[in-house]
Design a protein around this motif. Sequence first.
Motif, PDB file in Angstrom:
ATOM      1  N   LEU A  56     -12.405 -58.501 -55.889  1.00  0.00           N
ATOM      2  CA  LEU A  56     -12.391 -58.555 -57.303  1.00  0.00           C
ATOM      3  C   LEU A  56     -13.457 -58.352 -58.327  1.00  0.00           C
ATOM      4  O   LEU A  56     -14.520 -58.975 -57.958  1.00  0.00           O
ATOM      5  N   GLU A 324      -6.045 -58.870 -62.405  1.00  0.00           N
ATOM      6  CA  GLU A 324      -6.587 -58.314 -61.293  1.00  0.00           C
ATOM      7  C   GLU A 324      -5.877 -58.741 -60.088  1.00  0.00           C
ATOM      8  O   GLU A 324      -5.336 -57.843 -59.162  1.00  0.00           O
ATOM      9  N   ARG A 325      -5.497 -59.694 -60.042  1.00  0.00           N
ATOM     10  CA  ARG A 325      -4.685 -60.413 -58.756  1.00  0.00           C
ATOM     11  C   ARG A 325      -3.219 -59.762 -58.839  1.00  0.00           C
ATOM     12  O   ARG A 325      -2.767 -59.271 -57.945  1.00  0.00           O
ATOM     13  N   TYR A 328      -3.326 -56.170 -57.610  1.00  0.00           N
ATOM     14  CA  TYR A 328      -3.256 -56.007 -56.125  1.00  0.00           C
ATOM     15  C   TYR A 328      -2.118 -56.517 -55.673  1.00  0.00           C
ATOM     16  O   TYR A 328      -1.460 -55.902 -54.691  1.00  0.00           O
TER      17      TYR A 328
END
Length: 417
Positions: A56, A324-325, A328
């Motif tokens: 990340l 960001e999580r 993904y």
Amino acid sequence: MGMSVAANHAKGKFAADAIMAAAARCTEDVKKNGADAVINGTIGSIIDENGDLVVLQIVKDTLKQLTPNQIVAYAPIPGFPEYLDAAIDQCFCDSRPEGYIRAIATPGGSGAIHTAVHNYSEPGDEVLTTDWCWGAYRNIIRDDNRVLREFELLTDDGKFNMKSFSENLQDLVNKQHNTVIILNSPANNPTGFGLNLDEWDAVLSFIKSAVEGKDKNIILVSDVAYLDYSGEKQECRRFFKKFGNLPANILPIVAYTCSKGFTLYGQRMGAMIGITSSEDVADEFTAINKYTARATWSNPTSSAMWTMIEITKDPEKVARLDAERAQYFQMIKERADIFMKEAADCGLKILPYLSGFFITIPMIGSDKVCAALEKEHIYLVPLKKGIRLAVCSVSKKKIAGLAAKVKAAVDAAGIVQ
Ligand SMILES: Cc1ncc(COP(=O)(O)O)c(C=O)c1O
């Protein structure tokens, strides 16, 4: 076996790791034929659409700004207090259960699971977990001279198998003083299955009834390794609330890890978080687990704790982390959706996948199918009762068409799922 000088309990132990073995063959193939020609569905880390390991960006930036002191200085045995507070916060978010909550830093979720097994079961005890489970549970349990007991995770129609769970748990409660249960939900490895809130209610209600009024204890290890990629941030954490207000002879311990949620895999950072209605049980939790920390890895990794502290103390950084999580999570979901749709189209049976890094294709005879697929440069992990595909690590481009190839290999091997 030739000469041995090992102690009796250690004799004959070796870790035959199907995952590492398949990964090693895959690496050889990539060297010979290039990465484009090969599908590597063995890796349990997020690999982006270009084939690169995801770290990340917020984690990269924060790691770079750490001082040498933050990286190398010894940390307190139970972990920095700021880290423990942050781990509890990050783990539960809005669903913090009521009760005494204590945490000890551990080397990843593995360290948390090991320590829970070590301190809450007796040598020779059976530890209860699901038949579909992460292979390392067996090593952790056996290495500590306990015995793994499996219950069936799923019913034939793909629901949580309450009957198998309750029968096995009742049997263990009858014969043991303490029973440790390890439940990997949400985003179970290897299936991607997770319990819904009703299923959690049924599990906890049975646990309560099994030890009610008895001088017996149940320790529920909640392995949430893939929590941060299992759904909407608050929604996927709701079940944690149910760990509050339980009788004092039931101790939930959450095995929390920074491996996936912060992509800090090799930095070995996690925490065991105990939730109890009894202050005595809470104090004991801190004392005995701190003792075991001292006796095994001693001090936890400073650099990983500081990375986590620096990010989580700044709301702007947390927002970047969450974004960001989410990105993904979406990428993995899109890959899984492609595979599930194509599997349905070609009649390849898969286990109920809800979220997470892996999808399982159930069958007996997975070795044969995996060996055939490897001839086509496709590397998957053969399990006892199926094949594991890491959707976290195969790009959308390579996922497309994969289900049909697996189905063809299953048919060619004469296997009926
Ligand atoms: C189900 C499950 N639990 C726990 C872990 C723990 O990993 P770590 O020790 O790196 O936190 C993993 C990692 O692969 C896992 O798959």
